[in-house]
Design a protein around this motif. Sequence first.
Motif, short mmCIF file in Angstrom:
data_model
loop_
_atom_site.label_atom_id
_atom_site.label_comp_id
_atom_site.label_asym_id
_atom_site.label_seq_id
_atom_site.Cartn_x
_atom_site.Cartn_y
_atom_site.Cartn_z
N HIS A 195 -3.43 -6.19 -10.89
CA HIS A 195 -4.77 -5.76 -11.33
C HIS A 195 -5.79 -6.89 -11.26
CE1 HIS A 195 -2.79 -2.32 -13.83
NE2 HIS A 195 -2.54 -2.25 -12.55
N LEU A 241 0.84 -1.21 0.00
CA LEU A 241 0.00 0.00 0.00
C LEU A 241 0.87 1.25 0.00
CD1 LEU A 241 -3.15 -0.54 2.25
CD2 LEU A 241 -2.75 -1.13 -0.14
N VAL A 252 0.09 -0.88 -8.62
CA VAL A 252 -0.42 -1.85 -7.65
C VAL A 252 0.31 -3.17 -7.89
CG1 VAL A 252 -2.46 -3.07 -6.79
CG2 VAL A 252 -2.69 -0.73 -7.67
N TYR A 283 -6.18 -7.59 -2.15
CA TYR A 283 -6.12 -6.25 -1.53
C TYR A 283 -7.39 -5.98 -0.71
CZ TYR A 283 -1.79 -4.99 -3.80
OH TYR A 283 -0.47 -4.94 -4.15
N ALA A 291 2.08 1.47 -3.58
CA ALA A 291 1.05 1.84 -4.55
C ALA A 291 0.65 3.32 -4.40
CB ALA A 291 -0.17 0.94 -4.40
N LEU A 347 -7.02 -8.08 -7.05
CA LEU A 347 -7.60 -7.07 -6.15
C LEU A 347 -8.39 -7.70 -5.02
CD1 LEU A 347 -8.50 -4.31 -8.76
CD2 LEU A 347 -6.57 -4.38 -7.16
N THR A 362 5.22 -8.16 -3.54
CA THR A 362 5.10 -7.38 -2.29
C THR A 362 6.12 -7.89 -1.27
OG1 THR A 362 3.42 -8.81 -1.28
CG2 THR A 362 2.62 -6.97 -2.63
N HIS A 386 2.13 -6.82 -11.99
CA HIS A 386 1.11 -5.96 -11.38
C HIS A 386 -0.01 -6.79 -10.77
CE1 HIS A 386 -1.93 -6.56 -14.44
NE2 HIS A 386 -1.09 -6.18 -15.40
#
Length: 452
Positions: free
Chosen positions: A417, A371, A380, A423, A374, A420, A386, A415
């Motif tokens: 995408h 986070l 992201v 997330y 990003a 999510l 990460t 990435h």
Amino acid sequence: MSQHKYLLPEDQMPTQWYNIVPDLPEPPAPALHPGTLEPAGPDDFAPLFPMDLIMQEVTQESYVEIPEEVQEIYKIWRPSPLFRARRLEKLLDTPAKIFYKYEGVSPAGSHKPNTSVPQAYYNAKAGVRKLTTETGAGQWGSSLAFACAQFGIECEVWQVAASYKLKPYRKTMMEVWGATVHPSPSDITDFGRSLLAENPDHTGSLGIAISEAVSEAAPHDDVRYALGSVLNHVLMHQTIIGEEALLQMEMAGETPDLLVGCTGGGSNFGGLSFPFLREKLKGNMNPTIRCVEPAACPTLTKGEFRYDFGDSAGMTPLMKMHTLGHNFVPDPIHAGGLRYHGMSPLVSHIYELGLVEAISIGQTECFTGALQFAKTEGIVPAPEPTHAIAAAIREANKAKETGEETVILTALCGHGHLDLASYEAFLSGEMIDYDLSDAAIAEAMAEVPQIS
Ligand SMILES: *Cc1c(COP(=O)(O)O)cnc(C)c1O
């Protein structure tokens, strides 16, 4: 100067892959035939891979030419950008300089097409009709689907059931590129059926999905199998990342003190770090090189270095590698691409030689870092890198204490995408860290063959 982005012109894209094996102080141990336990020869791999790739797996050449047809497809997204994370540095208030090589610009959104494209190319050249494979989070399956579409061959994918349910859009992406996708365990293979009979809600694992994909390829002359990580030729294809990054760090006028990369099977890590390790072995630079693995699947830091199978059913050749046991089923962490029981034999060997180090990090620390990344850098990240970001942030915080201008280079290998939901789990406070007990590791290790 506030430069934050380093782009290589297309005509400076490297045209060779780098094979680190001849530069190592000791050669890695050979793969063994699962029946005879003799070193596996090219013929033992022939039911799975085309001869060009088998020869790359064992080559003693330091460099292998990238075929023109492959270079042409690479140029859809390569050379990929190198960024300096100036906004993240500012947020962390650190004297460290953080660079990241971004592989999310590929069609599939990760580093995986760097190897799926040449693998599909060599198979198509050998007259193969269909490639089978496994996929975890779906990154590899989608990368291979894209590559097969480029060369007009079929693609059949077994996707770990947990990810198949959690990440439906990856499945759609594979289908858009023309692939057929099954959840694994599936009712198509004997092995899958036997597991479903025991547990109809089996969440699957990469090892199981590999067994299913291999069992579909091996008996057919015109079907072969493709692996997205672990093997020498895969890591070699990925070295284009590090070769480009070397040139881009030169453009930035910096030499890394630390390289960090997330390690699932070791391919993005090896791809970035091996060209830098070559320079380190030559005495041209001296970076610390660090693998970062998930606390829930700590292959290097808690696994044993010994011969084990690459898949759960024990169909592949035995490889000497760091392993948690081929029947180890990791907890369902969000970084699906890091849930593999083994580690690339080459990365394992280099780790044993003391040329690289390893740490493990739990997923909530990783998403906390993601986070921060990003919000400042804009991208992201996929759940896997990460881990590398969290490790870079740890180091940047340390630099803040010591005041050192440490230069950190990391691979942002994809990435997020299509991740999510992960997330969302983190933002809603539902994400947990798993405690992996030594007993769980010992249980899976008990089933690893005893080979001295
Ligand atoms: C597959 C994947 C990984 C794990 O594989 P490695 O071979 O260790 O690189 C990591 N990150 C992303 C984005 C992936 O798709």
